[in-house]
Motif scaffolding. Structure first.
Motif, PDB file in Angstrom:
ATOM      1  N   THR A 147      39.688  30.537  40.779  1.00  0.00           N
ATOM      2  CA  THR A 147      38.235  30.305  40.831  1.00  0.00           C
ATOM      3  C   THR A 147      37.502  31.131  39.776  1.00  0.00           C
ATOM      4  O   THR A 147      36.532  30.654  39.189  1.00  0.00           O
ATOM      5  CB  THR A 147      37.670  30.608  42.233  1.00  0.00           C
ATOM      6  OG1 THR A 147      38.008  31.940  42.598  1.00  0.00           O
ATOM      7  CG2 THR A 147      38.177  29.643  43.262  1.00  0.00           C
ATOM      8  N   LEU A 148      37.984  32.342  39.507  1.00  0.00           N
ATOM      9  CA  LEU A 148      37.328  33.176  38.492  1.00  0.00           C
ATOM     10  C   LEU A 148      37.578  32.626  37.084  1.00  0.00           C
ATOM     11  O   LEU A 148      36.676  32.619  36.248  1.00  0.00           O
ATOM     12  CB  LEU A 148      37.801  34.622  38.609  1.00  0.00           C
ATOM     13  CG  LEU A 148      37.421  35.326  39.911  1.00  0.00           C
ATOM     14  CD1 LEU A 148      37.977  36.745  39.933  1.00  0.00           C
ATOM     15  CD2 LEU A 148      35.922  35.325  40.116  1.00  0.00           C
ATOM     16  N   GLY A 155      33.039  27.066  33.604  1.00  0.00           N
ATOM     17  CA  GLY A 155      31.641  27.181  34.024  1.00  0.00           C
ATOM     18  C   GLY A 155      30.810  27.959  33.029  1.00  0.00           C
ATOM     19  O   GLY A 155      29.607  28.088  33.184  1.00  0.00           O
ATOM     20  N   ASP A 156      31.453  28.529  31.982  1.00  0.00           N
ATOM     21  CA  ASP A 156      30.772  29.264  30.921  1.00  0.00           C
ATOM     22  C   ASP A 156      29.903  30.388  31.475  1.00  0.00           C
ATOM     23  O   ASP A 156      28.789  30.602  31.023  1.00  0.00           O
ATOM     24  CB  ASP A 156      29.951  28.308  30.045  1.00  0.00           C
ATOM     25  CG  ASP A 156      29.645  28.921  28.690  1.00  0.00           C
ATOM     26  OD1 ASP A 156      30.457  29.724  28.206  1.00  0.00           O
ATOM     27  OD2 ASP A 156      28.578  28.598  28.123  1.00  0.00           O
ATOM     28  N   MET A 157      30.419  31.097  32.484  1.00  0.00           N
ATOM     29  CA  MET A 157      29.680  32.200  33.089  1.00  0.00           C
ATOM     30  C   MET A 157      30.235  33.524  32.574  1.00  0.00           C
ATOM     31  O   MET A 157      31.433  33.670  32.368  1.00  0.00           O
ATOM     32  CB  MET A 157      29.812  32.159  34.616  1.00  0.00           C
ATOM     33  CG  MET A 157      29.183  30.951  35.268  1.00  0.00           C
ATOM     34  SD  MET A 157      29.563  30.849  37.033  1.00  0.00           S
ATOM     35  CE  MET A 157      28.636  32.257  37.637  1.00  0.00           C
ATOM     36  N   SER A 158      29.351  34.491  32.381  1.00  0.00           N
ATOM     37  CA  SER A 158      29.791  35.834  31.999  1.00  0.00           C
ATOM     38  C   SER A 158      30.374  36.519  33.234  1.00  0.00           C
ATOM     39  O   SER A 158      30.161  36.080  34.365  1.00  0.00           O
ATOM     40  CB  SER A 158      28.618  36.654  31.467  1.00  0.00           C
ATOM     41  OG  SER A 158      27.733  36.966  32.530  1.00  0.00           O
ATOM     42  N   HIS A 159      31.092  37.610  33.010  1.00  0.00           N
ATOM     43  CA  HIS A 159      31.670  38.338  34.129  1.00  0.00           C
ATOM     44  C   HIS A 159      30.572  38.841  35.061  1.00  0.00           C
ATOM     45  O   HIS A 159      30.733  38.810  36.288  1.00  0.00           O
ATOM     46  CB  HIS A 159      32.526  39.499  33.625  1.00  0.00           C
ATOM     47  CG  HIS A 159      33.753  39.050  32.914  1.00  0.00           C
ATOM     48  ND1 HIS A 159      34.547  39.904  32.203  1.00  0.00           N
ATOM     49  CD2 HIS A 159      34.329  37.827  32.783  1.00  0.00           C
ATOM     50  CE1 HIS A 159      35.570  39.247  31.677  1.00  0.00           C
ATOM     51  NE2 HIS A 159      35.456  37.991  32.013  1.00  0.00           N
ATOM     52  N   SER A 160      29.460  39.297  34.509  1.00  0.00           N
ATOM     53  CA  SER A 160      28.350  39.783  35.344  1.00  0.00           C
ATOM     54  C   SER A 160      27.737  38.656  36.154  1.00  0.00           C
ATOM     55  O   SER A 160      27.354  38.855  37.307  1.00  0.00           O
ATOM     56  CB  SER A 160      27.283  40.445  34.477  1.00  0.00           C
ATOM     57  OG  SER A 160      27.773  41.640  33.942  1.00  0.00           O
ATOM     58  N   THR A 166      29.376  35.933  43.181  1.00  0.00           N
ATOM     59  CA  THR A 166      30.406  36.128  44.206  1.00  0.00           C
ATOM     60  C   THR A 166      30.208  37.390  45.033  1.00  0.00           C
ATOM     61  O   THR A 166      30.760  37.487  46.128  1.00  0.00           O
ATOM     62  CB  THR A 166      31.811  36.213  43.563  1.00  0.00           C
ATOM     63  OG1 THR A 166      31.859  37.369  42.708  1.00  0.00           O
ATOM     64  CG2 THR A 166      32.151  34.950  42.797  1.00  0.00           C
ATOM     65  N   GLY A 167      29.469  38.356  44.484  1.00  0.00           N
ATOM     66  CA  GLY A 167      29.316  39.633  45.178  1.00  0.00           C
ATOM     67  C   GLY A 167      30.501  40.570  44.978  1.00  0.00           C
ATOM     68  O   GLY A 167      30.528  41.660  45.533  1.00  0.00           O
ATOM     69  N   LEU A 168      31.479  40.153  44.164  1.00  0.00           N
ATOM     70  CA  LEU A 168      32.635  41.007  43.886  1.00  0.00           C
ATOM     71  C   LEU A 168      32.264  42.062  42.851  1.00  0.00           C
ATOM     72  O   LEU A 168      31.429  41.812  41.976  1.00  0.00           O
ATOM     73  CB  LEU A 168      33.799  40.168  43.332  1.00  0.00           C
ATOM     74  CG  LEU A 168      34.476  39.203  44.284  1.00  0.00           C
ATOM     75  CD1 LEU A 168      35.435  38.285  43.512  1.00  0.00           C
ATOM     76  CD2 LEU A 168      35.234  39.966  45.347  1.00  0.00           C
ATOM     77  N   PRO A 169      32.894  43.233  42.890  1.00  0.00           N
ATOM     78  CA  PRO A 169      32.657  44.234  41.854  1.00  0.00           C
ATOM     79  C   PRO A 169      33.115  43.709  40.488  1.00  0.00           C
ATOM     80  O   PRO A 169      34.100  42.965  40.394  1.00  0.00           O
ATOM     81  CB  PRO A 169      33.511  45.419  42.290  1.00  0.00           C
ATOM     82  CG  PRO A 169      33.799  45.196  43.741  1.00  0.00           C
ATOM     83  CD  PRO A 169      33.788  43.709  43.938  1.00  0.00           C
ATOM     84  N   LEU A 170      32.409  44.113  39.443  1.00  0.00           N
ATOM     85  CA  LEU A 170      32.710  43.656  38.088  1.00  0.00           C
ATOM     86  C   LEU A 170      34.141  44.005  37.687  1.00  0.00           C
ATOM     87  O   LEU A 170      34.842  43.199  37.083  1.00  0.00           O
ATOM     88  CB  LEU A 170      31.705  44.272  37.108  1.00  0.00           C
ATOM     89  CG  LEU A 170      31.704  43.749  35.695  1.00  0.00           C
ATOM     90  CD1 LEU A 170      31.447  42.243  35.664  1.00  0.00           C
ATOM     91  CD2 LEU A 170      30.636  44.472  34.872  1.00  0.00           C
ATOM     92  N   GLY A 171      34.608  45.196  38.062  1.00  0.00           N
ATOM     93  CA  GLY A 171      35.976  45.602  37.733  1.00  0.00           C
ATOM     94  C   GLY A 171      37.019  44.696  38.369  1.00  0.00           C
ATOM     95  O   GLY A 171      38.041  44.379  37.761  1.00  0.00           O
ATOM     96  N   THR A 172      36.766  44.269  39.597  1.00  0.00           N
ATOM     97  CA  THR A 172      37.684  43.361  40.290  1.00  0.00           C
ATOM     98  C   THR A 172      37.757  42.027  39.558  1.00  0.00           C
ATOM     99  O   THR A 172      38.838  41.460  39.368  1.00  0.00           O
ATOM    100  CB  THR A 172      37.220  43.139  41.744  1.00  0.00           C
ATOM    101  OG1 THR A 172      37.212  44.404  42.405  1.00  0.00           O
ATOM    102  CG2 THR A 172      38.129  42.174  42.480  1.00  0.00           C
TER     103      THR A 172
END
Length: 189
Positions: A147-148, A155-160, A166-172
Motif C-alpha cells: 500500500t505504501l 498515487g504520486d504522494m510524498s512520504h509526508s 495513514t497516521g504512521l510515523p515518517l520513519g516507518t
C-alpha cells in the motif's frame, strides 16, 4: 557547558504554557488555545522558511499548512519527546523538504504530434513481460509495504503526505518503502 539561570527558567515557563495550549487543542478542540499557538508560531515558521530560501508566498502557504497540521495532529504531540516549538519547527522543516522535492520533479516531456514511430516488436514484448513481472512482484509484497509503494509511486504522494494520510510515523513509512524496493529489486533480477 549547560545553560542555567533566568533565561532557561523563562523558556521552561513559556514551553509549559504552549504545552497547556496543545493539550487544550487536543482534548477540547479549543480555538482560543489554537489562536494563541497560531499567533505566536505562524509568523516564526514563515520567517524560518524564508531564511531557508523559500519565497514569501510559499512560506506563507507552508506556515498555514503547518498550523493546520498542528490542529489535526495535536494528539501526536508528546511533551516528553520535544518542546512545542521543536515539534512545530520539525513539521515545518519536513514540509519545506517536501516542497523542494516537488519543485525538483522533472516536467513531462513534450508530446509529439503526428504518427508515432513503430516500436520494435521484441522491445514491446520485453516491456510487456517486464511490466507483468513487476505487477506480480508488487502483488507479492506484504500488504503494509504494497500500500505504501502504491501510494508513493502510483498515487504520486510524498512520504509526508502518506504519513498524514495513514497516521504512521515518517520513519516507518520510509523503512517500509525501502524494504519493499529491495524486495522488488531482488524479484526483478
Amino acid at each position: 557547558m549547560a545553560e542555567t539561570g533566568p533565561a532557561v527558567a523563562d523558556r521552561k515557563v513559556e514551553n509549559d504554557h504552549w504545552v497547556v495550549c496543545m493539550q487544550r487543542v487536543r482534548d477540547n478542540d479549543d480555538t482560543e488555545a489554537f489562536a494563541a499557538l497560531f499567533g505566536h508560531f505562524a509568523p516564526r515558521v514563515k520567517a524560518f522558511l524564508m531564511r531557508q530560501g523559500t519565497d514569501a508566498a510559499t512560506a506563507e502557504e507552508c506556515a498555514q499548512d503547518v498550523m493546520a497540521t498542528l490542529w489535526h495532529k495535536a494528539h501526536q504531540f508528546d511533551p516528553r519527546r520535544a518542546s512545542v516549538a521543536t515539534w512545530i519547527f520539525t513539521i515545518a522543516r519536513n514540509r519545506r523538504i517536501d516542497i523542494a522535492r516537488k519543485d525538483r520533479r522533472p516536467e513531462p516531456e513534450e508530446l509529439d504530434w503526428g504518427p508515432a514511430e513503430q516500436t520494435d516488436q521484441a522491445d514491446a514484448v520485453a516491456l510487456q513481460q517486464e511490466s507483468a513481472a513487476l505487477s506480480e512482484a508488487i502483488a507479492e509484497l506484504p500488504a503494509k509495504q504494497r500500500t505504501l509503494i502504491e501510494a508513493a509511486y502510483f498515487g504520486d504522494m510524498s512520504h509526508s503526505e502518506i504519513a498524514d494520510r495513514t497516521g504512521l510515523p515518517l520513519g516507518t513509512i520510509k523503512s517500509r518503502i525501502r524494504l519493499a524496493l529491495d524486495r522488488l529489486r531482488h524479484a526483478m533480477n
